[in-house]
Design a protein around this motif. Sequence first.
Motif, PDB file in Angstrom:
ATOM      1  N   ARG A 105       9.382   4.933   8.757  1.00 39.85           N
ATOM      2  CA  ARG A 105       9.565   4.066   7.600  1.00 39.85           C
ATOM      3  C   ARG A 105      10.316   4.731   6.449  1.00 39.85           C
ATOM      4  N   LEU A 106      10.189   6.041   6.293  1.00 39.69           N
ATOM      5  CA  LEU A 106      10.758   6.695   5.111  1.00 39.69           C
ATOM      6  C   LEU A 106      12.112   7.361   5.394  1.00 39.69           C
ATOM      7  N   HIS A 107      12.815   6.886   6.414  1.00 42.19           N
ATOM      8  CA  HIS A 107      14.064   7.559   6.811  1.00 42.19           C
ATOM      9  C   HIS A 107      15.110   7.541   5.695  1.00 42.19           C
ATOM     10  N   SER A 108      15.011   6.599   4.759  1.00 44.98           N
ATOM     11  CA  SER A 108      16.025   6.534   3.695  1.00 44.98           C
ATOM     12  C   SER A 108      15.541   7.226   2.406  1.00 44.98           C
ATOM     13  N   TYR A 109      14.452   7.965   2.501  1.00 44.13           N
ATOM     14  CA  TYR A 109      13.883   8.651   1.328  1.00 44.13           C
ATOM     15  C   TYR A 109      13.895  10.167   1.526  1.00 44.13           C
ATOM     16  N   LEU A 110      13.917  10.904   0.417  1.00 41.79           N
ATOM     17  CA  LEU A 110      13.566  12.334   0.421  1.00 41.79           C
ATOM     18  C   LEU A 110      12.323  12.479  -0.440  1.00 41.79           C
ATOM     19  N   ARG A 111      11.490  13.459  -0.120  1.00 43.24           N
ATOM     20  CA  ARG A 111      10.320  13.744  -0.964  1.00 43.24           C
ATOM     21  C   ARG A 111      10.542  15.081  -1.645  1.00 43.24           C
ATOM     22  N   PRO A 171       1.032  -1.083   8.932  1.00 41.22           N
ATOM     23  CA  PRO A 171       2.168  -0.864   8.030  1.00 41.22           C
ATOM     24  C   PRO A 171       1.818  -1.190   6.582  1.00 41.22           C
ATOM     25  N   ARG A 172       2.242  -0.323   5.683  1.00 40.74           N
ATOM     26  CA  ARG A 172       2.188  -0.666   4.260  1.00 40.74           C
ATOM     27  C   ARG A 172       3.307  -1.653   3.957  1.00 40.74           C
ATOM     28  N   GLY A 173       3.178  -2.369   2.849  1.00 36.98           N
ATOM     29  CA  GLY A 173       4.237  -3.285   2.423  1.00 36.98           C
ATOM     30  C   GLY A 173       5.488  -2.510   2.012  1.00 36.98           C
ATOM     31  N   PRO A 174       6.534  -3.227   1.586  1.00 38.71           N
ATOM     32  CA  PRO A 174       7.819  -2.579   1.304  1.00 38.71           C
ATOM     33  C   PRO A 174       7.763  -1.576   0.147  1.00 38.71           C
ATOM     34  N   GLY A 175       8.636  -0.570   0.248  1.00 37.09           N
ATOM     35  CA  GLY A 175       8.698   0.471  -0.779  1.00 37.09           C
ATOM     36  C   GLY A 175       9.023  -0.086  -2.151  1.00 37.09           C
ATOM     37  N   ASP A 176       9.915  -1.099  -2.205  1.00 36.78           N
ATOM     38  CA  ASP A 176      10.266  -1.600  -3.544  1.00 36.78           C
ATOM     39  C   ASP A 176       9.142  -2.445  -4.140  1.00 36.78           C
ATOM     40  N   ALA A 177       8.086  -2.710  -3.347  1.00 39.71           N
ATOM     41  CA  ALA A 177       6.888  -3.360  -3.903  1.00 39.71           C
ATOM     42  C   ALA A 177       5.771  -2.339  -4.110  1.00 39.71           C
ATOM     43  N   GLY A 178       6.086  -1.032  -3.950  1.00 41.62           N
ATOM     44  CA  GLY A 178       5.081   0.010  -4.169  1.00 41.62           C
ATOM     45  C   GLY A 178       4.239   0.311  -2.943  1.00 41.62           C
ATOM     46  N   PHE A 179       4.766   0.046  -1.746  1.00 39.48           N
ATOM     47  CA  PHE A 179       4.069   0.362  -0.482  1.00 39.48           C
ATOM     48  C   PHE A 179       2.613  -0.117  -0.496  1.00 39.48           C
ATOM     49  N   ALA A 212      -8.396   5.699  16.194  1.00 36.31           N
ATOM     50  CA  ALA A 212      -8.273   6.000  14.764  1.00 36.31           C
ATOM     51  C   ALA A 212      -7.262   5.029  14.164  1.00 36.31           C
ATOM     52  N   VAL A 213      -7.521   4.631  12.929  1.00 34.73           N
ATOM     53  CA  VAL A 213      -6.633   3.705  12.211  1.00 34.73           C
ATOM     54  C   VAL A 213      -6.050   4.459  11.039  1.00 34.73           C
ATOM     55  N   MET A 214      -4.773   4.215  10.749  1.00 35.54           N
ATOM     56  CA  MET A 214      -4.198   4.776   9.514  1.00 35.54           C
ATOM     57  C   MET A 214      -3.110   3.846   8.997  1.00 35.54           C
ATOM     58  N   PRO A 215      -2.886   3.837   7.680  1.00 35.46           N
ATOM     59  CA  PRO A 215      -1.739   3.106   7.168  1.00 35.46           C
ATOM     60  C   PRO A 215      -0.468   3.830   7.606  1.00 35.46           C
ATOM     61  N   SER A 216       0.646   3.153   7.539  1.00 33.47           N
ATOM     62  CA  SER A 216       1.910   3.787   7.888  1.00 33.47           C
ATOM     63  C   SER A 216       2.941   3.450   6.814  1.00 33.47           C
ATOM     64  N   PRO A 217       3.633   4.431   6.197  1.00 30.18           N
ATOM     65  CA  PRO A 217       3.543   5.843   6.530  1.00 30.18           C
ATOM     66  C   PRO A 217       2.240   6.474   6.038  1.00 30.18           C
ATOM     67  N   THR A 257       1.687   6.878  -4.279  1.00 31.68           N
ATOM     68  CA  THR A 257       0.989   5.773  -4.945  1.00 31.68           C
ATOM     69  C   THR A 257      -0.499   6.095  -5.098  1.00 31.68           C
ATOM     70  N   VAL A 258      -1.177   5.362  -5.982  1.00 28.44           N
ATOM     71  CA  VAL A 258      -2.630   5.490  -6.128  1.00 28.44           C
ATOM     72  C   VAL A 258      -3.217   4.080  -6.159  1.00 28.44           C
ATOM     73  N   GLN A 259      -4.387   3.912  -5.580  1.00 28.01           N
ATOM     74  CA  GLN A 259      -5.020   2.587  -5.581  1.00 28.01           C
ATOM     75  C   GLN A 259      -5.645   2.303  -6.942  1.00 28.01           C
ATOM     76  N   PRO A 260      -5.541   1.054  -7.421  1.00 27.36           N
ATOM     77  CA  PRO A 260      -6.203   0.697  -8.681  1.00 27.36           C
ATOM     78  C   PRO A 260      -7.713   0.883  -8.562  1.00 27.36           C
ATOM     79  N   PRO A 261      -8.412   1.080  -9.700  1.00 32.09           N
ATOM     80  CA  PRO A 261      -9.865   1.282  -9.666  1.00 32.09           C
ATOM     81  C   PRO A 261     -10.555   0.152  -8.907  1.00 32.09           C
ATOM     82  N   GLY A 262     -11.539   0.515  -8.100  1.00 30.27           N
ATOM     83  CA  GLY A 262     -12.360  -0.489  -7.417  1.00 30.27           C
ATOM     84  C   GLY A 262     -11.860  -0.885  -6.038  1.00 30.27           C
ATOM     85  N   VAL A 263     -10.563  -0.695  -5.745  1.00 27.02           N
ATOM     86  CA  VAL A 263     -10.009  -1.182  -4.466  1.00 27.02           C
ATOM     87  C   VAL A 263     -10.641  -0.457  -3.284  1.00 27.02           C
TER      88      VAL A 263
END
Length: 367
Positions: free
Chosen positions: A341-347, A136-144, A111-116, A172-178
Amino acid sequence: MTVDAVRGVTPGYQWEDSDAEIAAAYGLDPASIVRFDTNTSPRVPPGLDALIATESARLPLNEYPDATYAALTGAIAELMRVPVDRIVVGAGADEVLDIVAKTCLPPGGLAVMPSPAYAMYRVLTLQRAARLAEVPRGPGDAGFPLDLDAIVRESSTADMLWLCDPDNPTATVQPPGVLEDLLRRLSDLPGGGPVVVIDEAYREFAGETLAGEVGRFPRLVVVRTASKAYGLAGMRVGWGVGDEPLVRRLSAVRPPGSISSLSAEVAARVLSQPGFAAANVDALIHERERLRAALCARGWTVPSSATNFVLLACGTSEAADAAAQRLLRAGLVPRTFRRGRLHSYLRLTVRTPEQDDRLIAALGDRA
Ligand SMILES: Cc1ncc(COP(=O)(O)O)c(C=O)c1O
């Protein structure tokens, strides 16, 4: 990663501590605890108590539920504008995800999944004694951002791909069409590509459903829930939409009667009146932006969100721990991510204005 699965000790889903545990640890009244960790709705549909009373008096609760869940499936078909034979129901989206994994992910499969990603994807993959490739998703400050090329590459030999849009936990949400483009690329892979789950638990908050695409992509399953916008998390109702042959395979794996007759009937009624969900979503989006503005004004970093929760970017895991402690001392429970990846975040789930005011006051100014 598969070693635990092979030994048969797969790690389960890790919740935050319970109300009773937090109350005991911090010397608080359990009734004063507010959950900001579950991404549920702060309110239920109007008239829910009366509806439950009427349905529990009407339904023969000594009997099993209607095995076809006709009323519920009919309401979902109307809501999603898809035929009933493209729908499989489950006790929450989590059971639908479990059914897809049981059907499509063999032991030793991939199985494949993005991370996080939503934590259940890892749990369900390991429970199948399958392997997991994390992209891995890209950096958080670039919107993962999703690494779409790497997802396609890793998927070339995969049985399943777990995707979530709008995404938990990145908001986040993917732009239309992606996602449509991605589905096309995956279906061009030799052998037709993996079964793709698009988990739309938060779809009511942003973007358009991909349920209409299942005819074109016979390996696509779109998963939805009554737990978020519809305010029925305790009822445990979710559903998947897929092309008929795939839905027949999923339905063969579905446990009979896992949704109680009361939950099925109540959810059918609530889903038939989507006005509540639309109003709830509007109110939560408005409240989300008020919460973000209030926290930003106190120096906190709160990236934009396409869901009913926000991420608090604390900078370091120590700062995230300190912020979590401030909240827990006030009886407010954030979702923490101590590893990964999200150790410095709270949700933080968006709740009522009064509850969010407690959170804003407890967090105070960023040091
Ligand atoms: C992405 C995602 N999928 C599925 C679920 C589970 O939903 P349900 O309550 O319908 O099982 C959640 C719950 O938080 C979620 O965030």
